[in-house]
Design a protein around this motif. Structure first.
Motif, mmCIF file in Angstrom:
data_model
loop_
_atom_site.group_PDB
_atom_site.id
_atom_site.type_symbol
_atom_site.label_atom_id
_atom_site.label_comp_id
_atom_site.label_asym_id
_atom_site.label_seq_id
_atom_site.Cartn_x
_atom_site.Cartn_y
_atom_site.Cartn_z
ATOM 1 N N CYS A 105 -0.304 3.005 3.821
ATOM 2 C CA CYS A 105 -0.170 2.360 5.137
ATOM 3 C C CYS A 105 0.906 1.274 5.132
ATOM 4 O O CYS A 105 1.281 0.776 6.186
ATOM 5 N N CYS A 138 0.849 -1.193 0.000
ATOM 6 C CA CYS A 138 0.000 0.000 0.000
ATOM 7 C C CYS A 138 0.889 1.248 0.000
ATOM 8 O O CYS A 138 1.864 1.334 0.743
ATOM 9 N N CYS A 186 -7.363 -0.111 3.337
ATOM 10 C CA CYS A 186 -7.459 1.232 3.923
ATOM 11 C C CYS A 186 -8.031 2.229 2.918
ATOM 12 O O CYS A 186 -8.239 3.398 3.250
ATOM 13 N N CYS A 206 -5.900 -1.218 -1.505
ATOM 14 C CA CYS A 206 -5.686 -1.603 -0.100
ATOM 15 C C CYS A 206 -6.999 -1.512 0.675
ATOM 16 O O CYS A 206 -7.874 -0.705 0.350
HETATM 17 ZN ZN LIG Z 1 -3.283 0.814 3.008
#
Ligand SMILES: [Zn+2]
Length: 391
Positions: free
Chosen positions: A11, A8, A24, A22
């Motif tokens: 993150c 990612c 996130c 990702c």
């Molecule tokens: Zn991420």
């Protein structure tokens, strides 16, 4: 087989196997196991062979390639007087007249290699036409999702390739994420703007610039920026050249946007780490009119890490730059003129004097001729007998 994983951009979470984004919400980047010695060279057979040491191992068995990439790097002579050594990377010389073909070619190959029979994308412009061309050429069922406000003139250059086109009513930004979710359930490979394999395609622009400059690395690369996938790819390309010892420098990236839609410029100038949605976007540079770029935060990170710069130009500056480019023989769409318009800002406002600069002309000016009504066309008329006097 070299190992590949994804990481990612924000993150740092790592993934193996097939992933597009990702958990996130931020974009992923491909990490390919390094070879002991890396060689890149300009091969007429195409980008896949030229840069195989730094690209994922994809096979083109059915000759999907239409000669994408390997585009000219054109010198702009007048800039020398001002201390700039300026080159234009002319991506209009691609099968569907924009840089998108690099990523579309790799994405469609990736889809085929993974056994997909269905491919799709969310776009109203260059990428829609590009995925339609490569998807249909590969014999895949190809679906293009467009917003319901898309004007007819933008539909026909996509429709000519024969894909299924679906007008979708609703939040267009959400459609990007929704299509990736649905793709998983419905077995459709959505090759959206900035998925990892598309970024690999954009990387090849950096490799070509490096070879065309005979091993020199530009001080600055100016990229008209929409979703952020292209500038991420170009930066990644130069980063990999440095990591494998072929070069010793990563150029500073210059994100060029239109004032009428400049979410990256606005966030970067205010020192923000997060992109905010740009309210009421409106610019003649439709190809980069993305109010909430999915790679925006990742681009902000790149800019912070490599002393990048953002520039935003107004509509008049875009139209003027389009004419100035044309006077040098290059006809770019307004989005590409944004990069050229940024050059005068670099000199006047940012104070850059001596530098090697490459600006990316992302797509052909012939793509949306409706825009040309904004440009003066002076035509004189005469009859054949009076022609001699007039000449
Ligand atoms: Zn991420």
């Amino acid at each position: 087989m070299r190992e590949t994983k994804m990481i990612c951009t924000m993150c740092g979470k790592e993934y193996l196997g097939e992933h597009f984004r990702c958990s996130c919400g931020e974009p992923l980047e491909l990490i390919i196991e390094k070879k002991k010695s890396v060689n890149i060279s300009w091969k007429k057979s195409g980008i896949l062979e030229s840069f195989s040491d730094l690209l994922p191992e994809l096979k083109d068995c059915g000759s999907l390639s239409m000669g994408e990439g390997l585009t000219p790097l054109t010198k702009i002579e007048h800039a020398m007087k001002d201390g700039l050594e300026l080159f234009i990377k002319n991506e209009a010389i691609n099968p569907t007249w924009s840089f998108k073909d690099r990523g579309s070619y790799l994405a469609v190959l990736d889809a085929i290699n993974r056994g997909y029979r269905n491919i799709g994308t969310v776009s109203t412009g260059n990428m829609a036409a590009s995925i339609a061309a490569y998807g249909m050429r590969a014999g895949l069922k190809t679906t293009i999702l467009v917003s319901d406000s898309i004007p007819e003139e933008k539909i026909s250059p996509i429709a000519i390739y024969g894909p299924r086109i679906l007008r979708v009513n609703g939040d267009y930004d959400r459609l990007y994420f929704r299509s990736l979710e649905l793709g998983k359930n419905k077995n459709i490979y959505f090759a959206n703007y900035d998925i990892p394999i598309r970024v690999e395609g954009s990387k090849t622009i950096a490799f070509e610039i490096f070879l065309q400059l005979e091993g020199r690395v530009p001080d600055f690369v100016i990229v008209p920026t929409s979703s952020g996938g292209n500038v991420r790819g170009i930066e990644k390309g130069f980063r990999e050249l440095e990591a494998c010892g072929l070069s010793n420098y990563i150029p500073r990236m210059i994100v060029a946007q239109a004032l009428g839609c400049c979410p990256v410029h606005r966030a970067f100038s205010s020192g923000d780490n997060q992109i905010k949605r740009f309210a009421r976007p409106h610019t003649i540079a439709h190809a980069i009119e993305n109010p909430f770029p999915p790679s925006g935060n990742a681009v902000l990170k790149i800019l912070r890490e490599n002393q990048g710069i953002t520039v935003a130009v107004n509509e008049d500056e875009i139209l003027t730059a389009q004419r100035q480019l044309a006077k040098r023989g290059l006809f770019g769409q307004p989005a590409s003129a944004v990069a050229f318009a940024s050059i005068s800002k670099l000199k006047n406002e940012i104070g850059i004097k001596r530098a090697l600069v490459v600006a990316v002309l992302t797509g052909s000016g012939l793509k949306y001729p409706a825009v040309l009504k904004e440009q003066p066309s002076i035509v004189e008329a005469t009859d054949i007998d009076s022609l001699q006097d007039l000449l």
